[in-house]
Design an enzyme around this catalytic site. Structure first.
Site, short mmCIF file in Angstrom:
data_model
loop_
_atom_site.label_atom_id
_atom_site.label_comp_id
_atom_site.label_asym_id
_atom_site.label_seq_id
_atom_site.Cartn_x
_atom_site.Cartn_y
_atom_site.Cartn_z
N HIS A 151 -3.90 5.26 -34.63
CA HIS A 151 -3.92 6.56 -35.31
C HIS A 151 -2.50 7.01 -35.63
CE1 HIS A 151 -8.10 6.82 -33.81
NE2 HIS A 151 -8.28 7.65 -34.83
N LYS A 155 -1.41 12.46 -33.71
CA LYS A 155 -2.64 12.61 -32.90
C LYS A 155 -2.27 12.95 -31.46
CE LYS A 155 -7.11 10.52 -31.85
NZ LYS A 155 -7.83 11.76 -32.12
P1 NAD Z 1 -4.67 19.23 -37.89
O1 NAD Z 1 -3.66 19.54 -36.82
O2 NAD Z 1 -4.21 18.71 -39.20
O3 NAD Z 1 -5.53 20.55 -38.20
C1 NAD Z 1 -6.04 21.40 -37.23
C2 NAD Z 1 -6.01 22.80 -37.79
O4 NAD Z 1 -6.71 23.66 -36.90
C3 NAD Z 1 -4.58 23.36 -37.92
O5 NAD Z 1 -4.39 23.89 -39.20
C4 NAD Z 1 -4.51 24.41 -36.83
O6 NAD Z 1 -3.68 25.52 -37.17
C5 NAD Z 1 -5.96 24.86 -36.73
N1 NAD Z 1 -6.27 25.44 -35.43
C6 NAD Z 1 -5.83 25.07 -34.21
N2 NAD Z 1 -6.33 25.86 -33.24
C7 NAD Z 1 -7.13 26.75 -33.89
C8 NAD Z 1 -7.93 27.83 -33.44
N3 NAD Z 1 -8.00 28.18 -32.15
N4 NAD Z 1 -8.63 28.53 -34.37
C9 NAD Z 1 -8.58 28.21 -35.69
N5 NAD Z 1 -7.81 27.21 -36.17
C10 NAD Z 1 -7.10 26.48 -35.27
O7 NAD Z 1 -5.71 18.26 -37.21
P2 NAD Z 1 -6.83 17.35 -37.91
O8 NAD Z 1 -6.27 16.00 -38.17
O9 NAD Z 1 -7.47 18.12 -39.01
O10 NAD Z 1 -7.83 17.17 -36.67
C11 NAD Z 1 -8.43 18.30 -36.03
C12 NAD Z 1 -9.33 17.79 -34.91
O11 NAD Z 1 -10.38 17.00 -35.46
C13 NAD Z 1 -8.62 16.89 -33.88
O12 NAD Z 1 -9.19 17.10 -32.61
C14 NAD Z 1 -8.96 15.47 -34.36
O13 NAD Z 1 -8.91 14.50 -33.34
C15 NAD Z 1 -10.36 15.71 -34.85
N6 NAD Z 1 -10.82 14.75 -35.87
C16 NAD Z 1 -12.13 14.39 -35.75
C17 NAD Z 1 -12.69 13.56 -36.72
C18 NAD Z 1 -14.14 13.24 -36.61
O14 NAD Z 1 -14.67 12.49 -37.47
N7 NAD Z 1 -14.85 13.79 -35.62
C19 NAD Z 1 -11.90 13.08 -37.78
C20 NAD Z 1 -10.57 13.47 -37.85
C21 NAD Z 1 -10.05 14.32 -36.89
#
Ligand code: NAD
Length: 266
Positions: A151, A155
């Protein structure tokens, strides 16, 4: 038309779902939510999507029939679970690395509304899981399994939620309840114990999600690998999940519960 409220809207996944919803004709993004208010954020195609509101206002934005789509952080996931349960809205949640308290908040919400949670929303990954079950279930017990995941450098949790789901898939195929997992090896640790499942996390660059399952026996091996090149891969699975929970009865679901596309057997 399904109304979505995006939690974590400015993040990588939030933006990918926003883009996919804009391209689909059966979704509208009703509101965008972040940890804090963000003014005048560009939405899909660079047009102004309006202000992104703070998570403290999530409850007042949700109505019965809406779907909250949450990719944020564990506290955002817990807040979304509570708000959906209170407001009668469904939840699609993808945040990984959750602790037991957040898992409990999700389970509590699922008693009142439809909640779909997946560590990986890619439909290709779903197919990989089926392939693993078929391969491991067909091979003698002595074959070794190692999972290697890659990743991007940003991450924060390790190993990935998907790698852990793949461990469970391998264990299920072997009929084991409590698999012995080993992350990394160093020093004179002796020969590999039989039955161990190795899980190795590589971090760097911009890898979006890459999982390889290596199954090695005497004189031969199999490598099953799934590579996500673009977050659109997750976003399409998220929209399929949102269509499903919008009309599903209260309960905790996963991607396997979403019916396959028309004409496919699943
Ligand atoms: P990212 O850091 O790009 O985005 C996360 C966003 O959430 C940020 O803009 C942040 O400001 C916001 N945020 C954080 N805490 C918050 C809160 N309490 N309330 C509202 N907004 C909040 O991360 P990402 O790459 O988009 O990934 C987010 C999550 O999703 C991670 O845990 C990642 O591992 C997971 N993910 C899961 C999948 C899946 O298929 N299940 C795929 C990709 C990423």
């Amino acid at each position: 038309m399904t109304s979505i409220v995006l939690v974590g809207a400015a993040g990588r996944m939030g933006r990918a779902v926003d883009l996919a919803a804009a391209a689909a004709d059966d979704f509208e993004v009703k509101a965008r939510v972040e940890r804090e208010v963000v003014a005048g954020t560009p939405g899909p195609g660079g047009r102004d999507a309006g202000p992104i509101v703070g998570i403290d206002r999530l409850g007042e934005l949700l109505s019965p029939g809406d779907v909250a789509v949450e990719f944020s952080a564990p506290d955002g996931c817990a807040a979304a679970a509570r708000a959906c349960a209170e407001r009668g809205a469904a939840l699609v949640s993808g945040t990984t690395g959750l602790d037991a308290d957040v898992e409990r908040a999700i389970e509590a919400a699922a008693k009142r509304v439809a909640v779909l949670r997946a560590a990986n929303f890619s439909l290709g990954l779903l197919a990989l899981r089926r392939a693993i079950a078929a391969a491991v279930g067909r091979l003698p017990a002595g074959w070794d399994v190692e999972i290697v995941e890659r990743h991007h450098r940003g991450k924060v949790d390790s190993p990935s939620g998907t790698a852990l789901a793949l461990v469970r898939e391998v264990a299920r195929a072997r009929g084991e309840n409590d698999p012995q997992v080993r992350s990394g090896r160093e020093g004179r640790i002796g020969p590999r114990p039989a039955g161990e499942i190795g899980v190795h996390a590589i971090r760097g660059g911009t890898w979006t999600g890459d999982h390889a399952v290596l199954v090695a026996g005497p004189g031969e091996s199999i490598e099953l690998r799934h590579v996500v090149e673009d977050r659109a891969a997750f976003a399409h699975g998220v929209l399929a999940a949102a269509r499903f929970v919008a009309v599903a009865a209260p309960g905790l679901y996963n991607l396997e519960d979403v019916p396959p596309p028309p004409g496919r057997t699943g």
